[in-house]
Design a protein around this motif. Structure first.
Motif, PDB file in Angstrom:
ATOM      1  N   LEU A   1      -8.685   4.801  -0.386  1.00  0.00           N
ATOM      2  CA  LEU A   1      -7.369   4.184  -0.600  1.00  0.00           C
ATOM      3  C   LEU A   1      -6.324   5.250  -0.918  1.00  0.00           C
ATOM      4  CD1 LEU A   1      -8.269   1.006  -2.744  1.00  0.00           C
ATOM      5  CD2 LEU A   1      -7.883   1.146  -0.280  1.00  0.00           C
ATOM      6  N   LYS A   2      -6.707   6.195  -1.757  1.00  0.00           N
ATOM      7  CA  LYS A   2      -5.762   7.258  -2.124  1.00  0.00           C
ATOM      8  C   LYS A   2      -5.410   8.109  -0.904  1.00  0.00           C
ATOM      9  CE  LYS A   2      -6.664   7.616  -7.044  1.00  0.00           C
ATOM     10  NZ  LYS A   2      -7.566   8.204  -8.035  1.00  0.00           N
ATOM     11  N   LEU A   3      -6.423   8.357  -0.059  1.00  0.00           N
ATOM     12  CA  LEU A   3      -6.189   9.122   1.159  1.00  0.00           C
ATOM     13  C   LEU A   3      -5.180   8.404   2.058  1.00  0.00           C
ATOM     14  CD1 LEU A   3      -7.777  11.502   3.068  1.00  0.00           C
ATOM     15  CD2 LEU A   3      -8.334   9.407   4.290  1.00  0.00           C
ATOM     16  N   LEU A   4      -5.358   7.090   2.221  1.00  0.00           N
ATOM     17  CA  LEU A   4      -4.457   6.322   3.083  1.00  0.00           C
ATOM     18  C   LEU A   4      -3.039   6.289   2.507  1.00  0.00           C
ATOM     19  CD1 LEU A   4      -6.878   3.436   4.090  1.00  0.00           C
ATOM     20  CD2 LEU A   4      -5.731   4.970   5.681  1.00  0.00           C
ATOM     21  N   LEU A   5      -2.919   6.179   1.200  1.00  0.00           N
ATOM     22  CA  LEU A   5      -1.586   6.201   0.577  1.00  0.00           C
ATOM     23  C   LEU A   5      -0.907   7.545   0.836  1.00  0.00           C
ATOM     24  CD1 LEU A   5      -2.325   4.340  -2.800  1.00  0.00           C
ATOM     25  CD2 LEU A   5      -0.897   3.495  -0.927  1.00  0.00           C
ATOM     26  N   GLU A   6      -1.700   8.620   0.749  1.00  0.00           N
ATOM     27  CA  GLU A   6      -1.166   9.950   1.034  1.00  0.00           C
ATOM     28  C   GLU A   6      -0.675  10.083   2.467  1.00  0.00           C
ATOM     29  OE1 GLU A   6      -3.974  13.148   0.250  1.00  0.00           O
ATOM     30  OE2 GLU A   6      -4.161  12.365  -1.798  1.00  0.00           O
ATOM     31  N   HIS A   7      -1.387   9.383   3.397  1.00  0.00           N
ATOM     32  CA  HIS A   7      -1.042   9.488   4.818  1.00  0.00           C
ATOM     33  C   HIS A   7       0.091   8.560   5.230  1.00  0.00           C
ATOM     34  CE1 HIS A   7      -3.711  12.353   6.741  1.00  0.00           C
ATOM     35  NE2 HIS A   7      -4.646  11.985   5.887  1.00  0.00           N
ATOM     36  N   GLY A   8       0.668   7.844   4.282  1.00  0.00           N
ATOM     37  CA  GLY A   8       1.831   7.024   4.606  1.00  0.00           C
ATOM     38  C   GLY A   8       1.552   5.545   4.769  1.00  0.00           C
ATOM     39  N   GLU A   9       0.355   5.121   4.413  1.00  0.00           N
ATOM     40  CA  GLU A   9       0.099   3.680   4.424  1.00  0.00           C
ATOM     41  C   GLU A   9       0.998   3.030   3.384  1.00  0.00           C
ATOM     42  OE1 GLU A   9      -3.724   1.205   4.736  1.00  0.00           O
ATOM     43  OE2 GLU A   9      -3.661   1.736   2.635  1.00  0.00           O
ATOM     44  N   THR A  10       1.418   1.782   3.659  1.00  0.00           N
ATOM     45  CA  THR A  10       2.368   1.174   2.729  1.00  0.00           C
ATOM     46  C   THR A  10       1.820  -0.033   1.970  1.00  0.00           C
ATOM     47  OG1 THR A  10       3.329   0.138   4.695  1.00  0.00           O
ATOM     48  CG2 THR A  10       4.458   2.047   3.800  1.00  0.00           C
ATOM     49  N   GLY A  11       0.595  -0.424   2.274  1.00  0.00           N
ATOM     50  CA  GLY A  11      -0.011  -1.516   1.518  1.00  0.00           C
ATOM     51  C   GLY A  11      -1.513  -1.355   1.546  1.00  0.00           C
ATOM     52  N   LEU A  12      -2.175  -1.811   0.488  1.00  0.00           N
ATOM     53  CA  LEU A  12      -3.632  -1.668   0.444  1.00  0.00           C
ATOM     54  C   LEU A  12      -4.294  -2.939   0.962  1.00  0.00           C
ATOM     55  CD1 LEU A  12      -3.992  -0.130  -3.133  1.00  0.00           C
ATOM     56  CD2 LEU A  12      -3.861   1.081  -0.948  1.00  0.00           C
ATOM     57  N   SER A  13      -5.466  -2.765   1.525  1.00  0.00           N
ATOM     58  CA  SER A  13      -6.220  -3.920   2.007  1.00  0.00           C
ATOM     59  C   SER A  13      -7.699  -3.648   1.799  1.00  0.00           C
ATOM     60  CB  SER A  13      -5.908  -4.152   3.489  1.00  0.00           C
ATOM     61  OG  SER A  13      -6.689  -5.205   3.981  1.00  0.00           O
ATOM     62  N   ILE A  14      -8.341  -4.480   1.015  1.00  0.00           N
ATOM     63  CA  ILE A  14      -9.720  -4.186   0.613  1.00  0.00           C
ATOM     64  C   ILE A  14     -10.735  -5.020   1.384  1.00  0.00           C
ATOM     65  CG2 ILE A  14     -11.272  -3.937  -1.371  1.00  0.00           C
ATOM     66  CD1 ILE A  14      -8.764  -2.467  -1.960  1.00  0.00           C
ATOM     67  N   ALA A  15     -11.744  -4.324   1.889  1.00  0.00           N
ATOM     68  CA  ALA A  15     -12.878  -4.992   2.549  1.00  0.00           C
ATOM     69  C   ALA A  15     -14.052  -5.004   1.569  1.00  0.00           C
ATOM     70  CB  ALA A  15     -13.265  -4.213   3.799  1.00  0.00           C
ATOM     71  N   PHE A  16     -14.650  -6.155   1.398  1.00  0.00           N
ATOM     72  CA  PHE A  16     -15.788  -6.264   0.487  1.00  0.00           C
ATOM     73  C   PHE A  16     -17.096  -6.358   1.277  1.00  0.00           C
ATOM     74  CE2 PHE A  16     -12.064  -7.959  -1.663  1.00  0.00           C
ATOM     75  CZ  PHE A  16     -12.090  -7.209  -2.833  1.00  0.00           C
ATOM     76  N   ASP A  17     -18.178  -5.981   0.613  1.00  0.00           N
ATOM     77  CA  ASP A  17     -19.468  -6.047   1.317  1.00  0.00           C
ATOM     78  C   ASP A  17     -20.017  -7.470   1.320  1.00  0.00           C
ATOM     79  OD1 ASP A  17     -20.490  -6.422  -1.226  1.00  0.00           O
ATOM     80  OD2 ASP A  17     -21.762  -4.643  -1.223  1.00  0.00           O
ATOM     81  N   MET A  18     -21.096  -7.664   2.075  1.00  0.00           N
ATOM     82  CA  MET A  18     -21.635  -9.014   2.266  1.00  0.00           C
ATOM     83  C   MET A  18     -22.089  -9.666   0.956  1.00  0.00           C
ATOM     84  SD  MET A  18     -21.278 -10.086   5.293  1.00  0.00           S
ATOM     85  CE  MET A  18     -20.700  -9.379   6.826  1.00  0.00           C
ATOM     86  N   PRO A  19     -22.814  -8.943   0.094  1.00  0.00           N
ATOM     87  CA  PRO A  19     -23.210  -9.593  -1.163  1.00  0.00           C
ATOM     88  C   PRO A  19     -21.993 -10.096  -1.948  1.00  0.00           C
ATOM     89  CG  PRO A  19     -24.491  -7.601  -0.839  1.00  0.00           C
ATOM     90  CD  PRO A  19     -23.451  -7.621   0.241  1.00  0.00           C
TER      91      PRO A  19
END
Lengths: 585, 147
Positions: free
Chosen positions: A127-145
């Motif tokens: 997430l921090k890497l994407l914010l550094e690269h100019g992403e403007t919103g976070l989006s979280i993927a969760f695992d199956m469990p």
């Protein structure tokens, strides 16, 4: 929509689209159109007709991916009877041309890349890497469990921890995911459904630990349970129980988290499960109307919750059909909310949506071709007026994306945004004879589906009988057969095949993720106040048993005391039971 | 000889299953339809069966083949588990084929356990059908491939 209202509304709407063509209002001057029609006819007969005899066409019939037959050419003759009042202007009812008056000139779409894998630490880094690269919103993927409500140490979680997303078993994990990310500065989207209420409580819990008040939180939780039964199939309880939890969330957020989008009505998964664009449009909007009715039943006013419903669509390879779909969706939503539900408030009528390019369109063969596919799909989303976009990585038919592949995917959006000029003009394909014609076709087909759903006994019955699921399975088989029989081309799969070379570099999920997570949950259980956890869980049980109670308050308490995801979900399993879907095949 | 003649007329019985926490059933539903179209008797396990349930169903339904599908990356735990449990439940001779998103380096390990096919995205349906048919004829019915 949720229950059968025996409504003639849908049938009337489908018919009105046809009837409108006989109406007086028109985009074109009628006497002049006579001349145009004469010209079209002449061209068809003498120029086109003669040419085709000498240059036979490769197909007997051409159709869109949804199976709508298309002609070789669209002319004013196809839209003569369209009334500009039905299109309107951007930011104005019926929002066909866009939800905001100046669209991307004033507000660029949010570049929101779906990410999450392994442990909370791994995900925090990504997430921090994407914010550094100019992403403007976070989006979280969760695992199956996590998606199915099992803790990482449950038997059914074995081998699955962190593999399709990040594992979250307690508030502790969420604290790590958002470590160093101030929640009053970012907006976060969480793709979670069955345990959506619990994850929302955890997010609010992290905010509290960071000293950020709940009222300030911005973001989206998917919580679209209707589509789970139709397509994604990640449920725990029977539909009624999950809808009740969604209701509790709607009521809670209306009061406590006013900036939080608590349902993202999702067509994405319906499409990925094999539906056509028309089915995606119809079933997603049907779900949307279902939530409107759920909110009304909970005693809320549409104006209180409709602005917080957002939508999530798929964008795949039939470029113009996708654009038409986005446009049609906006007009149907605004029209139905105004006409059927009597909504006047502007903010409740406009449909804002996130788009993801299609994972199912990506091929395992020749993975670099997927960069091209994603680019085309992303451009369709932008031309269709999306508010937020995720572009898939080229390696996703293989595994979760590597850093390099994610970067290319994000750059794809940035190139469209900053180099193409496409966002400079609002709805640039508006007025295209083909796009306008197709938009209307899709609307008509969607209204017919709404009518069929009502005839099947309403949305809930249509889901519980498996009607919608079978419609999708039918289409998915049709599509597979078309590729198999060479009727539909997929470059690299049934056209221009090559001997596959060395596999591309793919992301490996460390098996140690599971061990680390299990160790953490054991630590959490050792440190917490066991008596208070039990008390909090008992309170949730009481709330679940009382239909009129709101279960979010005790859930929030339990989460803050480090009751685990699995423990909270289990309380519901004991009370609501589980769910087996009707036979599809 | 008589056994072979009867076998050739019999329909191949297949259990298709997704032994894991994975609701992505598009592939498995398409596969079920394709196998049925090819003249086989298909039983679908329904969603989210445990490996135990898959093995038990295979034995109870007396199938020739169990066709497994997983997209969630848990194939290295789930597939071998089904295989082990099948043997335990008295279905050691049931053929196991698999598919889904399976990295190249996992394939030889699964094949070694007798789990073949391992078709991924973009595989041809006819190819999968043929693979199932060939293995059943050869291993269950003792019919040679060209017969």
């Amino acid at each position: 929509m949720l229950r059968n209202g025996r409504e003639a509304y849908w049938r009337r709407k489908a018919k009105s689209i046809v009837e409108r063509r006989a109406k007086a209002g028109s985009l074109y001057d009628r006497p002049a159109m006579k001349e145009v029609r004469k010209g079209i006819k002449q061209w068809q007969e003498s120029v086109h007709g003669r040419w085709v005899r000498e240059h036979p066409e490769s197909e007997k019939e051409y159709q869109t991916a949804s199976g709508i037959p298309v002609k070789a050419l669209y002319t004013p003759g196809d839209v003569t009877d369209h009334d500009y009042a039905d299109q309107g202007f951007p930011g104005v009812y019926p929002y066909l041309r866009g939800v905001y008056p100046n669209m991307y000139r004033g507000r660029q779409w949010t570049m929101r890349m779906f990410s999450g894998f392994g442990t909370p630490e791994d995900t925090n880094n990504r997430l921090k890497l994407l914010l550094e690269h100019g992403e403007t919103g976070l989006s979280i993927a969760f695992d199956m469990p996590t998606l199915y409500g099992y803790d990482c140490d449950h038997e059914r979680a074995h081998g699955e921890v962190g593999r399709c997303g990040v594992n979250v078993s307690s508030l502790k994990d969420m604290e790590v995911i958002f470590d160093g990310i101030p929640l009053d500065k970012v907006s976060t989207s969480m793709t979670i459904n069955a345990p959506a209420t619990i994850l929302t409580c955890m997010y609010a819990g992290v905010a509290q630990r960071q000293g950020v008040p709940m009222e300030k939180l911005r973001g989206t939780v998917q919580a679209d349970m209707l589509k789970e039964y139709i397509a994604q199939k990640e449920w725990v309880y029977p539909p009624e129980a999950h809808l009740r939890l969604v209701r509790d969330l709607m009521v809670f957020c209306t009061k406590k988290m006013p900036q939080w989008n608590y349902i993202s009505v999702s067509g994405y998964h319906i499409r990925e499960a094999g539906s056509s664009a028309v089915q995606e449009l119809a079933f997603t909007l049907a779900d949307g109307f279902g939530y409107v009715e759920l909110g009304l039943e909970a005693g809320l006013k549409v104006e209180q919750f409709a602005p917080r419903l957002s939508f999530f669509f798929n964008s795949t390879m039939d470029f113009f059909e996708e654009i038409a779909k986005f446009r049609a969706a906006r007009r149907i939503w605004a029209t139905v909310l105004r006409e059927k539900y009597g909504v006047k408030d502007k903010r409740s009528l406009l449909m804002r949506f996130h788009t993801q390019t299609s994972g199912a369109s990506l091929t395992w063969q020749q993975p670099l071709n997927n960069v091209i596919r994603t680019t085309i799909e992303a451009l369709a989303a932008v031309l269709g007026g999306t508010q937020s976009l995720h572009t898939n990585s080229y390696d996703e038919a293989w595994a979760l994306p590597t850093e390099e592949a994610v970067q290319v995917a994000l750059r794809t959006q940035q190139v469209i945004a900053e180099e193409t000029g496409a966002p400079n003009v609002i709805d640039p394909l508006g007025g295209s004879y083909y796009v306008e014609w197709l938009t209307e076709q899709m609307e008509e087909e969607a209204y017919k589906y709404f009518d069929r759903i009502d005839s099947a006994g309403g949305l809930l019955k249509a889901i519980k009988s498996g009607y919608l699921q079978r419609e999708i399975a039918e289409n998915s088989y049709r599509l597979s057969r078309r590729v198999e029989d060479g009727k539909d081309n997929v470059v690299g799969v049934n056209r221009y095949e090559v001997e596959e070379r060395e596999p591309i570099k793919t992301l490996k999920i460390d098996f140690r993720a599971q061990k680390r997570q299990v160790r953490r949950i054991r630590g959490v259980k050792k440190e917490r106040d066991e008596v208070r956890v039990r008390q909090a869980l008992a309170k949730i049980g009481k709330a679940f048993e009382n239909e009129d109670a709101n279960s979010i308050y005790p859930m929030l308490e339990a989460v803050m005391r480090y009751a685990t995801l699995g423990e909270i979900v289990q309380v519901g399993r004991d009370i609501f039971g589980t769910w087996e879907e009707p036979v599809i095949v | 000889m008589a056994r072979k003649a009867v076998a050739a007329q019999r329909k191949i019985r297949v259990l298709v299953a997704k032994p894991g926490l994975d609701g992505h059933d598009r592939g498995v539903l398409v596969l079920a339809r394709a196998l049925r179209d090819a003249g086989m008797e298909v039983i679908y396990s329904g969603l989210l069966p445990s490996p135990e349930k898959v093995a038990q169903m295979a034995v109870d339904e007396d199938v020739d083949v169990v066709a497994l599908s997983l997209l969630n990356g848990a194939h290295m735990t789930a597939f071998p588990k089904v295989k082990r449990l099948l043997v335990k439940a008295g279905g050691g001779d049931v053929i196991v084929v698999g598919g889904g998103i399976i990295p190249e380096e996992d394939k030889p390990k699964l094949v070694k356990m007798g789990i073949t096919g391992l078709f991924g995205p973009g595989s041809s349906l006819d190819e999968i059908v043929e693979h199932v048919r060939t293995r059943v004829r050869k291993e269950r019915w003792g019919v040679r491939a060209h017969a």
